[in-house]
Design a protein around this motif. Structure first.
Motif, PDB file in Angstrom:
ATOM      1  N   ILE A 108      -5.889 -17.165 -28.972  1.00 23.59           N
ATOM      2  CA  ILE A 108      -5.442 -17.646 -27.261  1.00 23.59           C
ATOM      3  C   ILE A 108      -3.924 -16.416 -27.574  1.00 23.59           C
ATOM      4  CG2 ILE A 108      -4.433 -19.050 -25.756  1.00 23.59           C
ATOM      5  CD1 ILE A 108      -6.712 -21.410 -27.768  1.00 23.59           C
ATOM      6  N   ILE A 109      -3.512 -16.458 -28.285  1.00 21.69           N
ATOM      7  CA  ILE A 109      -2.077 -15.756 -27.804  1.00 21.69           C
ATOM      8  C   ILE A 109      -2.474 -14.554 -27.997  1.00 21.69           C
ATOM      9  CG2 ILE A 109      -0.155 -15.210 -29.223  1.00 21.69           C
ATOM     10  CD1 ILE A 109       0.224 -17.904 -30.512  1.00 21.69           C
ATOM     11  N   GLY A 140      -1.254 -12.253 -24.949  1.00 23.49           N
ATOM     12  CA  GLY A 140      -0.422 -10.496 -25.235  1.00 23.49           C
ATOM     13  C   GLY A 140      -0.991  -9.495 -24.807  1.00 23.49           C
ATOM     14  N   ILE A 141      -2.679  -9.926 -24.476  1.00 26.11           N
ATOM     15  CA  ILE A 141      -3.556  -8.190 -23.644  1.00 26.11           C
ATOM     16  C   ILE A 141      -2.891  -7.878 -22.087  1.00 26.11           C
ATOM     17  CG2 ILE A 141      -5.325  -6.929 -23.885  1.00 26.11           C
ATOM     18  CD1 ILE A 141      -5.780  -7.500 -27.154  1.00 26.11           C
ATOM     19  N   ALA A 142      -2.798  -9.321 -22.003  1.00 22.62           N
ATOM     20  CA  ALA A 142      -3.301  -9.849 -20.025  1.00 22.62           C
ATOM     21  C   ALA A 142      -1.577  -9.005 -20.030  1.00 22.62           C
ATOM     22  CB  ALA A 142      -3.869 -10.771 -20.325  1.00 22.62           C
ATOM     23  N   VAL A 143      -0.375  -9.393 -20.780  1.00 23.33           N
ATOM     24  CA  VAL A 143       0.477  -8.864 -19.816  1.00 23.33           C
ATOM     25  C   VAL A 143       0.543  -7.566 -20.743  1.00 23.33           C
ATOM     26  CG1 VAL A 143       2.589  -9.808 -20.558  1.00 23.33           C
ATOM     27  CG2 VAL A 143       1.516 -11.608 -20.364  1.00 23.33           C
ATOM     28  N   ALA A 144       0.269  -6.632 -21.651  1.00 23.86           N
ATOM     29  CA  ALA A 144       0.417  -5.861 -22.000  1.00 23.86           C
ATOM     30  C   ALA A 144       0.571  -4.542 -21.324  1.00 23.86           C
ATOM     31  CB  ALA A 144       0.324  -5.050 -23.193  1.00 23.86           C
ATOM     32  N   VAL A 145      -1.152  -4.886 -20.458  1.00 22.98           N
ATOM     33  CA  VAL A 145      -1.840  -4.370 -19.980  1.00 22.98           C
ATOM     34  C   VAL A 145      -1.250  -3.991 -17.906  1.00 22.98           C
ATOM     35  CG1 VAL A 145      -4.056  -3.797 -18.056  1.00 22.98           C
ATOM     36  CG2 VAL A 145      -4.305  -4.555 -20.318  1.00 22.98           C
ATOM     37  N   LEU A 146      -0.615  -5.993 -17.355  1.00 24.17           N
ATOM     38  CA  LEU A 146       0.039  -5.333 -16.518  1.00 24.17           C
ATOM     39  C   LEU A 146       0.854  -4.387 -16.675  1.00 24.17           C
ATOM     40  CD1 LEU A 146      -0.630  -9.208 -15.364  1.00 24.17           C
ATOM     41  CD2 LEU A 146      -1.605  -7.309 -14.744  1.00 24.17           C
ATOM     42  N   MET A 147       1.929  -5.811 -17.598  1.00 28.44           N
ATOM     43  CA  MET A 147       3.261  -4.555 -17.320  1.00 28.44           C
ATOM     44  C   MET A 147       2.845  -2.256 -17.435  1.00 28.44           C
ATOM     45  SD  MET A 147       5.590  -6.254 -17.039  1.00 28.44           S
ATOM     46  CE  MET A 147       6.959  -5.701 -17.680  1.00 28.44           C
ATOM     47  N   THR A 148       2.002  -2.423 -18.693  1.00 27.99           N
ATOM     48  CA  THR A 148       2.310  -0.706 -18.391  1.00 27.99           C
ATOM     49  C   THR A 148       1.239  -0.470 -16.944  1.00 27.99           C
ATOM     50  OG1 THR A 148       0.781  -0.773 -20.504  1.00 27.99           O
ATOM     51  CG2 THR A 148      -0.054   0.342 -19.022  1.00 27.99           C
ATOM     52  N   GLY A 149       0.268  -1.299 -16.172  1.00 32.67           N
ATOM     53  CA  GLY A 149       0.323  -0.404 -14.626  1.00 32.67           C
ATOM     54  C   GLY A 149       1.870  -0.463 -14.280  1.00 32.67           C
ATOM     55  N   ALA A 150       2.282  -1.538 -14.266  1.00 29.55           N
ATOM     56  CA  ALA A 150       4.093  -1.336 -13.051  1.00 29.55           C
ATOM     57  C   ALA A 150       4.091  -0.422 -13.696  1.00 29.55           C
ATOM     58  CB  ALA A 150       4.555  -2.797 -13.910  1.00 29.55           C
TER      59      ALA A 150
END
Length: 51
Positions: free
Chosen positions: A8-9, A13-23
């Motif tokens: 779950i962690i 973590g992967i979802a947050v990393a993808v969103l931050m990379t896109g930003a």
């Protein structure tokens, strides 16, 4: 049970990393396109507008 918590962690973590990379990528692209637009229109009769 520990494996489920780690999974779950990792998923969060992967979802947050993808969103931050896109930003970050969109900020870099936006700034480079803004600078290109300023350079291409230098010396033209366009008026500067307030942001």
């Amino acid at each position: 049970m520990a494996g489920a918590i780690i999974l779950i962690i990792a998923m969060i973590g992967i979802a947050v990393a993808v969103l931050m990379t896109g930003a970050v990528a969109s900020a870099i692209l936006g700034e480079s396109l803004r600078r290109d637009g300023i350079a291409r229109n230098e010396g033209s009769e366009l008026l500067e507008l307030e942001d």
